[in-house]
Design an enzyme around this catalytic site. Structure first.
Site, PDB file in Angstrom:
ATOM      1  N   GLY A  47      31.000 -86.806 -61.184  1.00  0.00           N
ATOM      2  CA  GLY A  47      32.339 -86.945 -60.994  1.00  0.00           C
ATOM      3  C   GLY A  47      33.163 -86.162 -59.885  1.00  0.00           C
ATOM      4  O   GLY A  47      34.003 -86.493 -59.221  1.00  0.00           O
ATOM      5  N   GLU A 102      35.086 -78.747 -59.737  1.00  0.00           N
ATOM      6  CA  GLU A 102      34.945 -79.460 -60.830  1.00  0.00           C
ATOM      7  C   GLU A 102      36.017 -80.609 -60.618  1.00  0.00           C
ATOM      8  O   GLU A 102      37.069 -80.501 -60.240  1.00  0.00           O
ATOM      9  CB  GLU A 102      35.235 -78.558 -62.181  1.00  0.00           C
ATOM     10  CG  GLU A 102      33.930 -78.477 -63.124  1.00  0.00           C
ATOM     11  CD  GLU A 102      33.305 -80.004 -63.463  1.00  0.00           C
ATOM     12  OE1 GLU A 102      33.639 -80.961 -62.777  1.00  0.00           O
ATOM     13  OE2 GLU A 102      33.028 -80.151 -64.790  1.00  0.00           O
ATOM     14  N   ASP A 106      38.606 -79.977 -69.422  1.00  0.00           N
ATOM     15  CA  ASP A 106      38.990 -80.528 -70.722  1.00  0.00           C
ATOM     16  C   ASP A 106      38.961 -79.495 -71.839  1.00  0.00           C
ATOM     17  O   ASP A 106      39.507 -78.546 -71.885  1.00  0.00           O
ATOM     18  CB  ASP A 106      38.220 -81.756 -70.963  1.00  0.00           C
ATOM     19  CG  ASP A 106      38.625 -82.360 -72.261  1.00  0.00           C
ATOM     20  OD1 ASP A 106      39.586 -81.983 -73.015  1.00  0.00           O
ATOM     21  OD2 ASP A 106      38.205 -83.489 -72.537  1.00  0.00           O
ATOM     22  N   LYS A 134      43.480 -80.548 -67.964  1.00  0.00           N
ATOM     23  CA  LYS A 134      44.001 -81.207 -69.143  1.00  0.00           C
ATOM     24  C   LYS A 134      44.932 -80.340 -69.991  1.00  0.00           C
ATOM     25  O   LYS A 134      44.574 -79.208 -70.103  1.00  0.00           O
ATOM     26  CB  LYS A 134      42.944 -81.786 -70.073  1.00  0.00           C
ATOM     27  CG  LYS A 134      43.047 -83.224 -69.832  1.00  0.00           C
ATOM     28  CD  LYS A 134      41.993 -83.879 -71.025  1.00  0.00           C
ATOM     29  CE  LYS A 134      41.259 -85.188 -70.448  1.00  0.00           C
ATOM     30  NZ  LYS A 134      40.447 -85.834 -71.377  1.00  0.00           N
ATOM     31  N   PHE A 155      42.677 -90.024 -71.951  1.00  0.00           N
ATOM     32  CA  PHE A 155      41.352 -90.424 -71.194  1.00  0.00           C
ATOM     33  C   PHE A 155      41.839 -90.520 -69.723  1.00  0.00           C
ATOM     34  O   PHE A 155      42.259 -91.960 -69.252  1.00  0.00           O
ATOM     35  CB  PHE A 155      40.479 -91.195 -71.925  1.00  0.00           C
ATOM     36  CG  PHE A 155      39.150 -91.023 -71.382  1.00  0.00           C
ATOM     37  CD1 PHE A 155      38.337 -90.034 -71.836  1.00  0.00           C
ATOM     38  CD2 PHE A 155      38.407 -91.995 -70.312  1.00  0.00           C
ATOM     39  CE1 PHE A 155      37.026 -89.909 -71.136  1.00  0.00           C
ATOM     40  CE2 PHE A 155      37.412 -91.883 -69.765  1.00  0.00           C
ATOM     41  CZ  PHE A 155      36.501 -90.652 -70.344  1.00  0.00           C
ATOM     42  N   ASP A 162      35.125 -91.115 -64.364  1.00  0.00           N
ATOM     43  CA  ASP A 162      34.551 -92.326 -65.204  1.00  0.00           C
ATOM     44  C   ASP A 162      34.835 -92.683 -66.681  1.00  0.00           C
ATOM     45  O   ASP A 162      35.067 -91.831 -67.404  1.00  0.00           O
ATOM     46  CB  ASP A 162      33.240 -92.394 -64.847  1.00  0.00           C
ATOM     47  CG  ASP A 162      32.375 -91.724 -65.806  1.00  0.00           C
ATOM     48  OD1 ASP A 162      32.592 -90.424 -65.802  1.00  0.00           O
ATOM     49  OD2 ASP A 162      31.339 -92.202 -66.472  1.00  0.00           O
ATOM     50  N   ARG A 168      35.193 -94.682 -61.123  1.00  0.00           N
ATOM     51  CA  ARG A 168      35.060 -93.603 -60.129  1.00  0.00           C
ATOM     52  C   ARG A 168      35.683 -93.718 -58.851  1.00  0.00           C
ATOM     53  O   ARG A 168      36.214 -92.834 -58.147  1.00  0.00           O
ATOM     54  CB  ARG A 168      33.586 -93.137 -60.046  1.00  0.00           C
ATOM     55  CG  ARG A 168      32.959 -92.490 -61.093  1.00  0.00           C
ATOM     56  CD  ARG A 168      31.482 -91.820 -60.773  1.00  0.00           C
ATOM     57  NE  ARG A 168      30.759 -91.608 -62.049  1.00  0.00           N
ATOM     58  CZ  ARG A 168      30.701 -90.624 -62.955  1.00  0.00           C
ATOM     59  NH1 ARG A 168      31.877 -89.737 -62.789  1.00  0.00           N
ATOM     60  NH2 ARG A 168      29.994 -90.459 -63.653  1.00  0.00           N
TER      61      ARG A 168
HETATM   62  P1  IMP Z   1      34.624 -80.362 -70.786  1.00  0.00           P
HETATM   63  O1  IMP Z   1      33.303 -79.462 -70.821  1.00  0.00           O
HETATM   64  O2  IMP Z   1      35.064 -80.784 -71.974  1.00  0.00           O
HETATM   65  O3  IMP Z   1      35.670 -79.333 -69.883  1.00  0.00           O
HETATM   66  O4  IMP Z   1      34.702 -81.644 -69.880  1.00  0.00           O
HETATM   67  C1  IMP Z   1      34.374 -81.462 -68.279  1.00  0.00           C
HETATM   68  C2  IMP Z   1      33.668 -83.010 -68.064  1.00  0.00           C
HETATM   69  O5  IMP Z   1      33.818 -83.956 -69.105  1.00  0.00           O
HETATM   70  C3  IMP Z   1      34.240 -83.243 -66.799  1.00  0.00           C
HETATM   71  O6  IMP Z   1      33.383 -82.740 -65.804  1.00  0.00           O
HETATM   72  C4  IMP Z   1      34.116 -84.952 -67.114  1.00  0.00           C
HETATM   73  O7  IMP Z   1      32.893 -85.324 -66.563  1.00  0.00           O
HETATM   74  C5  IMP Z   1      34.157 -85.037 -68.329  1.00  0.00           C
HETATM   75  N1  IMP Z   1      35.658 -85.487 -68.916  1.00  0.00           N
HETATM   76  C6  IMP Z   1      36.482 -84.627 -69.712  1.00  0.00           C
HETATM   77  N2  IMP Z   1      37.502 -85.344 -69.528  1.00  0.00           N
HETATM   78  C7  IMP Z   1      37.609 -86.486 -69.223  1.00  0.00           C
HETATM   79  C8  IMP Z   1      38.518 -87.424 -68.877  1.00  0.00           C
HETATM   80  O8  IMP Z   1      39.620 -87.413 -69.394  1.00  0.00           O
HETATM   81  N3  IMP Z   1      38.028 -88.629 -68.184  1.00  0.00           N
HETATM   82  C9  IMP Z   1      36.686 -88.688 -67.693  1.00  0.00           C
HETATM   83  N4  IMP Z   1      35.869 -87.795 -67.753  1.00  0.00           N
HETATM   84  C10 IMP Z   1      36.198 -86.500 -68.610  1.00  0.00           C
HETATM   85 MG    MG Z   2      31.732 -84.275 -64.861  1.00  0.00          MG
END
Ligand code: IMP
Ligand code: MG
Length: 182
Positions: A47, A102, A106, A134, A155, A162, A168
């Site tokens: 991503g 990054e 999230d 987020k 989302f 993606d 993407r």
């Molecule tokens: P985290 O570890 O929960 O912070 O997630 C980070 C990763 O989850 C990001 O690098 C994305 O690849 C994926 N991700 C989190 N939220 C979304 C979203 O809303 N859409 C798409 N990918 C997401």
């Molecule tokens: Mg990612």
């Protein structure tokens, strides 16, 4: 793809403008310390590759680019919390100024893991540039020096993000319609 988007959050122009601003901020912040070797930017595949490609070109200093692949997400829409390194960087970052690029913060689990993982290799400095952050209530405490935009807890797809490897290449960022992933 456009018909699957419930709402456009950031247009192509808004993204380009914001990425330029972050590039300028990085240029200013690192101008003194960068020296001949410049910075190392590391993006998390897949991503963040699009964001880093644009961001690196907005920085007016030498930038080396490297890539990591980790697994923390399946094809679903919820973070699993499981982080595994699938591909490591090949750059020796000891003594280097490192910025992790990054796509989205999230839960923060991915970055929390990555920061610890990369810090153990003794970079001169280690910072995070995240394209999106987020607004969630349960996000890990992550110090992000550079943030593109705050986004709602939905989302999100586009500009590298993606759902099941689709969207993407959307040039803007939008909220995916719930019926696409339900
Ligand atoms: P985290 O570890 O929960 O912070 O997630 C980070 C990763 O989850 C990001 O690098 C994305 O690849 C994926 N991700 C989190 N939220 C979304 C979203 O809303 N859409 C798409 N990918 C997401
Ligand atoms: Mg990612």
């Amino acid at each position: 793809m456009h018909e699957d988007i419930a709402q456009v959050l950031f247009t192509e122009d808004e993204i380009a403008k914001r990425v330029d601003e972050i590039g300028a901020a990085i240029t200013g912040d690192y101008a003194e310390v960068a020296g001949n070797r410049g910075l190392v930017m590391i993006s998390v595949l897949r991503g963040a590759a699009i964001f880093m490609a644009d961001l690196a070109r907005a920085v007016r200093l030498p930038v080396e680019m490297d890539y990591m692949a980790i697994s923390s997400y399946g094809d679903g829409s919820k973070s699993s919390g499981v982080v595994r390194v699938l591909k490591d960087i090949s750059t020796d970052i000891a003594g280097r100024h490192v910025i992790i690029a990054e796509d989205i913060l999230d839960t923060g689990l991915t970055l929390k893991y990555l920061l610890r993982y990369l810090a153990s290799r003794n970079p001169a400095s280690l910072e995070v540039a995240t394209f999106l952050r987020k607004r969630t209530s349960d996000q890990a405490e992550i110090a992000c020096k550079y943030i593109g935009f705050e986004c709602p807890d939905e989302f999100i797809v586009g500009y590298g993000l993606d759902y099941a490897e689709r969207y993407r290449n959307l040039p803007y960022v939008g909220v995916l319609k719930a019926d696409v992933y339900r």
